[in-house]
Design a protein around this motif. Structure first.
Motif, PDB file in Angstrom:
ATOM      1  N   ASN A  67      -1.811  51.942 142.121  1.00 34.38           N
ATOM      2  CA  ASN A  67      -1.620  52.518 140.788  1.00 34.38           C
ATOM      3  C   ASN A  67      -1.772  54.040 140.804  1.00 34.38           C
ATOM      4  OD1 ASN A  67      -4.386  52.183 141.358  1.00 34.38           O
ATOM      5  ND2 ASN A  67      -4.926  52.208 139.183  1.00 34.38           N
ATOM      6  N   VAL A  68      -2.685  54.552 141.627  1.00 30.63           N
ATOM      7  CA  VAL A  68      -2.887  56.000 141.717  1.00 30.63           C
ATOM      8  C   VAL A  68      -1.700  56.653 142.418  1.00 30.63           C
ATOM      9  CG1 VAL A  68      -4.361  57.829 142.639  1.00 30.63           C
ATOM     10  CG2 VAL A  68      -5.393  55.740 141.712  1.00 30.63           C
ATOM     11  N   ALA A  69      -1.227  56.038 143.507  1.00 32.44           N
ATOM     12  CA  ALA A  69      -0.072  56.589 144.231  1.00 32.44           C
ATOM     13  C   ALA A  69       1.154  56.636 143.328  1.00 32.44           C
ATOM     14  CB  ALA A  69       0.217  55.744 145.477  1.00 32.44           C
ATOM     15  N   ALA A  70       1.345  55.564 142.545  1.00 37.41           N
ATOM     16  CA  ALA A  70       2.481  55.533 141.635  1.00 37.41           C
ATOM     17  C   ALA A  70       2.369  56.632 140.587  1.00 37.41           C
ATOM     18  CB  ALA A  70       2.572  54.165 140.963  1.00 37.41           C
ATOM     19  N   ALA A  71       1.173  56.841 140.070  1.00 33.04           N
ATOM     20  CA  ALA A  71       0.974  57.870 139.050  1.00 33.04           C
ATOM     21  C   ALA A  71       1.174  59.267 139.623  1.00 33.04           C
ATOM     22  CB  ALA A  71      -0.424  57.738 138.448  1.00 33.04           C
ATOM     23  N   VAL A  72       0.577  59.537 140.772  1.00 34.23           N
ATOM     24  CA  VAL A  72       0.673  60.870 141.372  1.00 34.23           C
ATOM     25  C   VAL A  72       2.123  61.200 141.719  1.00 34.23           C
ATOM     26  CG1 VAL A  72       0.068  62.226 143.426  1.00 34.23           C
ATOM     27  CG2 VAL A  72      -1.693  60.941 142.214  1.00 34.23           C
ATOM     28  N   ASN A  73       2.843  60.224 142.260  1.00 35.14           N
ATOM     29  CA  ASN A  73       4.238  60.462 142.644  1.00 35.14           C
ATOM     30  C   ASN A  73       5.184  60.495 141.456  1.00 35.14           C
ATOM     31  OD1 ASN A  73       4.553  60.620 145.657  1.00 35.14           O
ATOM     32  ND2 ASN A  73       3.432  58.699 145.560  1.00 35.14           N
ATOM     33  N   GLY A  74       4.873  59.720 140.416  1.00 31.16           N
ATOM     34  CA  GLY A  74       5.840  59.531 139.348  1.00 31.16           C
ATOM     35  C   GLY A  74       5.578  60.260 138.054  1.00 31.16           C
ATOM     36  N   VAL A  75       4.354  60.756 137.840  1.00 32.77           N
ATOM     37  CA  VAL A  75       4.035  61.327 136.532  1.00 32.77           C
ATOM     38  C   VAL A  75       4.835  62.592 136.249  1.00 32.77           C
ATOM     39  CG1 VAL A  75       2.072  62.745 137.311  1.00 32.77           C
ATOM     40  CG2 VAL A  75       2.122  61.852 134.956  1.00 32.77           C
ATOM     41  N   ALA A  76       5.079  63.403 137.272  1.00 30.40           N
ATOM     42  CA  ALA A  76       5.891  64.618 137.063  1.00 30.40           C
ATOM     43  C   ALA A  76       7.322  64.249 136.690  1.00 30.40           C
ATOM     44  CB  ALA A  76       5.874  65.493 138.318  1.00 30.40           C
ATOM     45  N   LEU A  77       7.815  63.146 137.229  1.00 33.15           N
ATOM     46  CA  LEU A  77       9.169  62.702 136.885  1.00 33.15           C
ATOM     47  C   LEU A  77       9.230  62.241 135.433  1.00 33.15           C
ATOM     48  CD1 LEU A  77      10.009  60.673 140.128  1.00 33.15           C
ATOM     49  CD2 LEU A  77      10.635  63.030 139.581  1.00 33.15           C
ATOM     50  N   CYS A  78       8.158  61.605 134.953  1.00 34.89           N
ATOM     51  CA  CYS A  78       8.111  61.206 133.541  1.00 34.89           C
ATOM     52  C   CYS A  78       8.123  62.439 132.645  1.00 34.89           C
ATOM     53  CB  CYS A  78       6.861  60.371 133.273  1.00 34.89           C
ATOM     54  SG  CYS A  78       6.812  58.791 134.153  1.00 34.89           S
ATOM     55  N   GLY A  79       7.349  63.452 133.018  1.00 32.60           N
ATOM     56  CA  GLY A  79       7.345  64.697 132.264  1.00 32.60           C
ATOM     57  C   GLY A  79       8.701  65.376 132.294  1.00 32.60           C
ATOM     58  N   THR A  80       9.356  65.333 133.453  1.00 32.14           N
ATOM     59  CA  THR A  80      10.683  65.943 133.583  1.00 32.14           C
ATOM     60  C   THR A  80      11.682  65.279 132.656  1.00 32.14           C
ATOM     61  OG1 THR A  80      10.212  66.476 135.891  1.00 32.14           O
ATOM     62  CG2 THR A  80      12.512  66.549 135.213  1.00 32.14           C
ATOM     63  N   LEU A  81      11.652  63.955 132.592  1.00 32.92           N
ATOM     64  CA  LEU A  81      12.555  63.222 131.707  1.00 32.92           C
ATOM     65  C   LEU A  81      12.356  63.662 130.254  1.00 32.92           C
ATOM     66  CD1 LEU A  81      13.259  59.398 131.863  1.00 32.92           C
ATOM     67  CD2 LEU A  81      12.860  60.512 129.690  1.00 32.92           C
ATOM     68  N   ALA A  82      11.096  63.727 129.820  1.00 35.58           N
ATOM     69  CA  ALA A  82      10.817  64.137 128.439  1.00 35.58           C
ATOM     70  C   ALA A  82      11.270  65.575 128.195  1.00 35.58           C
ATOM     71  CB  ALA A  82       9.319  63.993 128.151  1.00 35.58           C
ATOM     72  N   GLY A  83      11.024  66.458 129.158  1.00 35.62           N
ATOM     73  CA  GLY A  83      11.412  67.856 129.015  1.00 35.62           C
ATOM     74  C   GLY A  83      12.914  68.050 128.952  1.00 35.62           C
ATOM     75  N   GLY A 139       8.045  71.161 131.835  1.00 32.81           N
ATOM     76  CA  GLY A 139       8.686  72.477 131.969  1.00 32.81           C
ATOM     77  C   GLY A 139       9.872  72.440 132.913  1.00 32.81           C
ATOM     78  N   ILE A 140       9.718  71.738 134.017  1.00 33.60           N
ATOM     79  CA  ILE A 140      10.820  71.591 134.972  1.00 33.60           C
ATOM     80  C   ILE A 140      12.023  70.930 134.300  1.00 33.60           C
ATOM     81  CG2 ILE A 140      11.546  70.303 137.033  1.00 33.60           C
ATOM     82  CD1 ILE A 140       8.730  70.778 138.165  1.00 33.60           C
ATOM     83  N   GLY A 141      11.756  69.924 133.481  1.00 38.52           N
ATOM     84  CA  GLY A 141      12.843  69.228 132.804  1.00 38.52           C
ATOM     85  C   GLY A 141      13.671  70.154 131.937  1.00 38.52           C
ATOM     86  N   GLY A 142      13.030  71.091 131.263  1.00 39.83           N
ATOM     87  CA  GLY A 142      13.766  72.022 130.424  1.00 39.83           C
ATOM     88  C   GLY A 142      14.699  72.920 131.195  1.00 39.83           C
ATOM     89  N   ASP A 143      14.356  73.181 132.444  1.00 33.59           N
ATOM     90  CA  ASP A 143      15.175  74.080 133.254  1.00 33.59           C
ATOM     91  C   ASP A 143      16.545  73.479 133.574  1.00 33.59           C
ATOM     92  OD1 ASP A 143      14.220  76.674 133.892  1.00 33.59           O
ATOM     93  OD2 ASP A 143      14.696  76.289 135.994  1.00 33.59           O
ATOM     94  N   TYR A 144      16.642  72.170 133.640  1.00 32.80           N
ATOM     95  CA  TYR A 144      17.905  71.527 134.007  1.00 32.80           C
ATOM     96  C   TYR A 144      19.019  71.833 133.003  1.00 32.80           C
ATOM     97  CZ  TYR A 144      16.238  68.684 137.948  1.00 32.80           C
ATOM     98  OH  TYR A 144      15.769  68.266 139.161  1.00 32.80           O
ATOM     99  N   PRO A 145      18.901  71.420 131.732  1.00 33.98           N
ATOM    100  CA  PRO A 145      20.015  71.669 130.805  1.00 33.98           C
ATOM    101  C   PRO A 145      20.210  73.146 130.503  1.00 33.98           C
ATOM    102  CG  PRO A 145      18.127  70.769 129.631  1.00 33.98           C
ATOM    103  CD  PRO A 145      17.813  70.659 131.091  1.00 33.98           C
ATOM    104  N   LEU A 146      19.124  73.920 130.436  1.00 31.90           N
ATOM    105  CA  LEU A 146      19.254  75.321 130.057  1.00 31.90           C
ATOM    106  C   LEU A 146      19.926  76.142 131.156  1.00 31.90           C
ATOM    107  CD1 LEU A 146      15.796  75.835 128.316  1.00 31.90           C
ATOM    108  CD2 LEU A 146      18.028  75.597 127.220  1.00 31.90           C
ATOM    109  N   SER A 147      19.489  75.980 132.399  1.00 31.14           N
ATOM    110  CA  SER A 147      20.079  76.752 133.497  1.00 31.14           C
ATOM    111  C   SER A 147      21.543  76.384 133.706  1.00 31.14           C
ATOM    112  CB  SER A 147      19.293  76.517 134.796  1.00 31.14           C
ATOM    113  OG  SER A 147      18.019  77.122 134.726  1.00 31.14           O
ATOM    114  N   ALA A 148      21.844  75.103 133.676  1.00 35.61           N
ATOM    115  CA  ALA A 148      23.229  74.672 133.882  1.00 35.61           C
ATOM    116  C   ALA A 148      24.135  75.187 132.772  1.00 35.61           C
ATOM    117  CB  ALA A 148      23.292  73.145 133.947  1.00 35.61           C
TER     118      ALA A 148
END
Length: 546
Positions: A67-83, A139-148
């Motif tokens: 559960n910890v490995a999944a969270a550490v690896n995946g939580v930034a991706l969840c934030g990216t999706l929301a961003g 924050g990373i997620g916001g960079d995708y649509p804005l930069s493109a």
């Protein structure tokens, strides 16, 4: 809605200028940081397991619980999706520039905060690390649509694909730099703080100073973003947003004249219609804007529904394979014996070995793949590159999986690495680049950032599926051989077969995505068609291809 706005015509035919390259660097450094921050976590997860989850008397070093490995690896991706969803929408509502600096500052603050995750107890350190990595991903997620979107709206139609792809290609340098920096830091710490392998002395194999290694690696990701913050704030709003959405043609002319020198300005002056005619055009625009179709309208569904389905599904399927490969390279390399068993190394040596393997893959396949796309995207087109990429990703994934036991033999491991590197090459000279480029080109200006954000968020949903799914699927079919705390999986071989079929589906859904090579944004989005139906004052734009 852009046919008669001469500044947009001038942008389409403008010669490539110094500011185009400056914009690539300014936008690209955000993606450099994005890639560094997203993928550097895979360099240190095994170290985190050794430091915080050591079990006395265990035959193998400590590892993160499932559960910890999944969270550490995946939580930034969840934030990216929301961003991606939030900043994509905000970029259309407030303008690209107004929110562009916010995403970068969020990345800077959260990169530093991730490395400062407090506490010595595993629970507190992992909780704070996951908290800050979620907001880093936001924050990373916001960079995708804005930069493109910003790069597509600045560029001319002849080289637009290359410039958008070049922004995205900075990801390759971010991945490479993360590996190189991890090699330097781990080498230095291993030299200063000698430690025996785990099998010789389990407790002494992880020196107390190893806790600084992962923190430094995570925090350094803030530097490139911080260095480009000032220049992002100096960028003007794009002419297409100002003219088509904000409806301020005069400001659009002035902003582009500042950054693209006199060629745009001269083109605008030369082609400018009489004042009364221009006012009539603007009034027509305002009326059309009020009547314009929205994202959830039937008209949008009719014109762009299939396109949005194509961009979302292909990005979703790509990222299942791409992120599972990237985040779990270390597990695949360990499975085939390219990285020695963990018990034969101390904690810092393991970081070095993982970083060296990932750096080699980035150097020989990831980075070249990105730049092959930059060179060829405006020559052979987006559709061809995406089709080629998915096809060869499928071929090489099956070539790895079907004779998997053959590749595990010591004399054949190097060929496994070669084939594995080729899947990365064709991911980047293929759909990993084109799925980023195309959504920035084919939708109307008023929803362009939103649609790119939706497409990118679909990709991150695929990344989450890949990150969480592969973590469990790739476990050995014999539970006794699986990592501690994990149930039995289907094994690396069967996981690679699954990824091969995922790539094949991506190839099929590519046929839903239109080709945008050599066409203006207004042609692709249908805005020129709208304009031509309202006014015949402008005859220097081509007839749209529907």
């Amino acid at each position: 809605m852009a046919g008669d706005l001469q500044v947009l015509n001038a942008l389409d035919v403008a010669k490539t200028q110094w500011y185009h390259f400056t914009a690539v660097i300014i936008a690209g450094m955000g993606f450099f940081t994005d890639a560094y921050d997203l993928f550097c976590i895979s360099l240190v997860t095994k170290l985190l397991g050794r430091i915080y989850y050591h079990v006395d008397g265990a035959p193998k070093p400590g590892s993160l619980p499932p559960n910890v490995a999944a969270a550490v690896n995946g939580v930034a991706l969840c934030g990216t999706l929301a961003g991606q969803l939030f900043f994509g929408w905000l970029g259309d509502k407030l303008g690209r520039k107004k929110v562009y600096g916010l995403t970068l500052m969020l990345m800077v603050i959260c990169s530093v905060a991730s490395g400062l995750s407090f506490g010595h107890e595993p629970k507190s350190v992992m909780a704070t690390l996951c908290f800050f990595r979620f907001w880093l991903g936001f924050g990373i997620g916001g960079d995708y649509p804005l930069s493109a979107t910003i790069m597509s709206e600045y560029a001319n139609k002849k080289t637009r694909g290359a410039f958008i792809a070049a922004v995205f290609a900075m990801q390759g340098f971010g991945i490479l730099s993360g590996g190189v920096f991890a090699i330097i830091i781990s080498s230095a710490f291993n030299f200063w703080f000698r430690a025996p392998p785990y099998e010789v002395d389990p407790a002494a194999s992880t020196v107390p100073q190893a806790d600084f290694v992962w923190r430094i690696i995570l925090m350094v990701g803030a530097l490139p973003a911080l260095m480009t913050y000032y220049w992002r704030m100096k960028m003007p709003e794009t002419a297409r947003y100002t003219a088509l959405v904000a409806k301020d043609v005069g400001r659009a002319n002035k902003d582009m004249a500042k950054v693209l020198d006199t060629e745009i300005e001269a083109a605008v002056v030369e082609q400018k219609p009489p004042a009364a005619e221009e006012e009539e055009i603007i009034a027509s625009r305002r009326q059309q804007q009020q009547q314009g179709y929205g994202l959830f309208s039937r008209e949008f569904l009719r014109r762009h529904g299939t396109h949005l389905l194509g961009t979302t599904t292909t990005w979703f399927l790509l990222d299942i394979a791409f992120y599972s490969q990237n985040l779990f390279q270390k597990d695949i390399f360990s499975a085939v014996g390219w990285i020695p068993p963990p018990q034969t190394m101390n904690a810092i040596q393991e970081v070095y070995r993982i970083a060296r393997a990932q750096t080699l893959i980035a150097m020989v396949s990831t980075v070249p793949g990105y730049w092959f796309t930059v060179v060829l995207i405006d020559v052979i087109g987006r559709f061809a590159i995406q089709l080629i990429g998915f096809f060869f990703m499928t071929v090489f994934m099956f070539a790895l999986a079907i004779p998997y036991d053959h590749w595990r033999q010591s004399g054949n491991r190097i060929w496994f690495v070669v084939l594995y590197a080729l899947t990365f090459f064709f991911a980047n000279f293929g759909p990993n680049a084109t799925t980023f480029v195309v959504p920035a080109e084919i939708f109307p200006a008023r929803v362009r950032s939103t649609c790119h954000g939706i497409s990118a968020a679909s990709g991150k949903l695929g990344a989450i599926v890949g990150a969480f799914g592969f973590l469990y699927l790739a476990q050995d079919q014999d539970k006794a051989k699986a990592d501690a705390g994990y149930p039995a999986g289907i094994g690396v071989r069967n996981s690679l077969i699954v990824l091969g079929f995922v790539n094949l589906l991506g190839l099929l859904f590519t046929f839903l995505v239109p080709e945008s090579k050599g066409k203006s944004l207004e042609e692709m989005s249908g805005e020129q068609e709208d304009d031509d139906s309202a006014s015949n004052n402008n005859n220097n734009r081509t007839v749209p291809v529907v």
